[in-house]
Design a protein around this motif. Sequence first.
Motif, PDB file in Angstrom:
ATOM      1  N   ILE A 102      -8.445  -5.405   5.926  1.00  0.00           N
ATOM      2  CA  ILE A 102      -7.474  -4.371   5.574  1.00  0.00           C
ATOM      3  C   ILE A 102      -6.113  -4.813   6.076  1.00  0.00           C
ATOM      4  O   ILE A 102      -5.956  -5.212   7.231  1.00  0.00           O
ATOM      5  N   LYS A 103      -5.139  -4.736   5.205  1.00  0.00           N
ATOM      6  CA  LYS A 103      -3.793  -5.179   5.565  1.00  0.00           C
ATOM      7  C   LYS A 103      -2.874  -3.974   5.620  1.00  0.00           C
ATOM      8  O   LYS A 103      -2.857  -3.149   4.698  1.00  0.00           O
ATOM      9  N   GLU A 104      -2.121  -3.868   6.681  1.00  0.00           N
ATOM     10  CA  GLU A 104      -1.166  -2.780   6.813  1.00  0.00           C
ATOM     11  C   GLU A 104       0.111  -3.163   6.080  1.00  0.00           C
ATOM     12  O   GLU A 104       0.631  -4.270   6.240  1.00  0.00           O
ATOM     13  N   LEU A 105       0.607  -2.253   5.257  1.00  0.00           N
ATOM     14  CA  LEU A 105       1.789  -2.523   4.451  1.00  0.00           C
ATOM     15  C   LEU A 105       3.004  -1.829   5.039  1.00  0.00           C
ATOM     16  O   LEU A 105       2.904  -0.738   5.616  1.00  0.00           O
ATOM     17  N   GLU A 107       6.749   0.002   4.373  1.00  0.00           N
ATOM     18  CA  GLU A 107       7.178   0.990   3.382  1.00  0.00           C
ATOM     19  C   GLU A 107       7.581   0.313   2.077  1.00  0.00           C
ATOM     20  O   GLU A 107       7.201   0.751   0.992  1.00  0.00           O
ATOM     21  N   ASP A 108       8.352  -0.789   2.184  1.00  0.00           N
ATOM     22  CA  ASP A 108       8.804  -1.485   0.976  1.00  0.00           C
ATOM     23  C   ASP A 108       7.626  -2.061   0.193  1.00  0.00           C
ATOM     24  O   ASP A 108       7.582  -1.983  -1.035  1.00  0.00           O
ATOM     25  N   GLU A 109       6.671  -2.672   0.923  1.00  0.00           N
ATOM     26  CA  GLU A 109       5.498  -3.233   0.259  1.00  0.00           C
ATOM     27  C   GLU A 109       4.656  -2.139  -0.403  1.00  0.00           C
ATOM     28  O   GLU A 109       4.146  -2.320  -1.506  1.00  0.00           O
ATOM     29  N   ALA A 110       4.556  -0.989   0.257  1.00  0.00           N
ATOM     30  CA  ALA A 110       3.792   0.129  -0.306  1.00  0.00           C
ATOM     31  C   ALA A 110       4.460   0.635  -1.576  1.00  0.00           C
ATOM     32  O   ALA A 110       3.783   0.923  -2.577  1.00  0.00           O
ATOM     33  N   ASP A 111       5.775   0.780  -1.555  1.00  0.00           N
ATOM     34  CA  ASP A 111       6.502   1.214  -2.748  1.00  0.00           C
ATOM     35  C   ASP A 111       6.292   0.235  -3.897  1.00  0.00           C
ATOM     36  O   ASP A 111       6.064   0.641  -5.045  1.00  0.00           O
ATOM     37  N   GLN A 112       6.395  -1.058  -3.585  1.00  0.00           N
ATOM     38  CA  GLN A 112       6.203  -2.093  -4.608  1.00  0.00           C
ATOM     39  C   GLN A 112       4.784  -2.027  -5.172  1.00  0.00           C
ATOM     40  O   GLN A 112       4.591  -2.148  -6.382  1.00  0.00           O
ATOM     41  N   LEU A 113       3.794  -1.825  -4.318  1.00  0.00           N
ATOM     42  CA  LEU A 113       2.409  -1.735  -4.755  1.00  0.00           C
ATOM     43  C   LEU A 113       2.211  -0.533  -5.684  1.00  0.00           C
ATOM     44  O   LEU A 113       1.551  -0.643  -6.717  1.00  0.00           O
ATOM     45  N   GLU A 114       2.781   0.580  -5.320  1.00  0.00           N
ATOM     46  CA  GLU A 114       2.663   1.771  -6.164  1.00  0.00           C
ATOM     47  C   GLU A 114       3.296   1.541  -7.533  1.00  0.00           C
ATOM     48  O   GLU A 114       2.733   1.932  -8.561  1.00  0.00           O
ATOM     49  N   LYS A 115       4.457   0.894  -7.545  1.00  0.00           N
ATOM     50  CA  LYS A 115       5.118   0.595  -8.818  1.00  0.00           C
ATOM     51  C   LYS A 115       4.250  -0.324  -9.678  1.00  0.00           C
ATOM     52  O   LYS A 115       4.104  -0.114 -10.878  1.00  0.00           O
ATOM     53  N   ASN A 116       3.691  -1.353  -9.031  1.00  0.00           N
ATOM     54  CA  ASN A 116       2.850  -2.290  -9.769  1.00  0.00           C
ATOM     55  C   ASN A 116       1.595  -1.609 -10.311  1.00  0.00           C
ATOM     56  O   ASN A 116       1.183  -1.883 -11.436  1.00  0.00           O
ATOM     57  N   LEU A 117       0.985  -0.755  -9.515  1.00  0.00           N
ATOM     58  CA  LEU A 117      -0.195  -0.034  -9.980  1.00  0.00           C
ATOM     59  C   LEU A 117       0.153   0.890 -11.133  1.00  0.00           C
ATOM     60  O   LEU A 117      -0.618   1.045 -12.078  1.00  0.00           O
TER      61      LEU A 117
END
Length: 175
Positions: A102-105, A107-117
């Motif tokens: 499990i990798k902790e993200l 805030e920026d990485e989480a936002d990018q992941l949500e956009k990609n999803l």
Amino acid sequence: MENNEEKFDMMLLGLAQKHTGGVIELLDTIFSFLARKTDFYVGAPKETTEQMVMEKFHKYQTLAFKEHEKKKAQYAEMDRRKQERLKKREMEEQKVASEPKIKELTEDEADQLEKNLANGQDAEKTETAAKEQKTEGEEEEEDEKNKGKLKPNAENGCDLENYRWTQSLQEVEVQ
């Protein structure tokens, strides 16, 4: 064209193979020939013939030891490289095994992941892209060195279209 040292190798090799007693028997045959068919022993003083034999003996003994040491060093270097590769592989395996699942993200990485999803991309593609960005400089450098070369398989051989081969220090296997 053969050099002078190798000119009689095939005849001498055939002669050596016929002597089941080994080198001692071969030397006995050679010195017997010199006594029976030449004036080697009586054509010069005893000290001269002994000196000639010993000079040639020492010359080729020195060359044989140098060649032996050279081969020994080559084998040691090959073994050292193999050990380095094995250690590197073990370290990489340990590194992969010790990486967290499990990798902790941020805030920026989480936002990018949500956009990609949201755009239909899955998390694996995002992770792969992030890793590629981090190691892009390393891969370019490695690619230039190995451009046009085949990558070895896990058994230190190669997998080709019609066959594959593997190797160790003692054997080579072709399939």
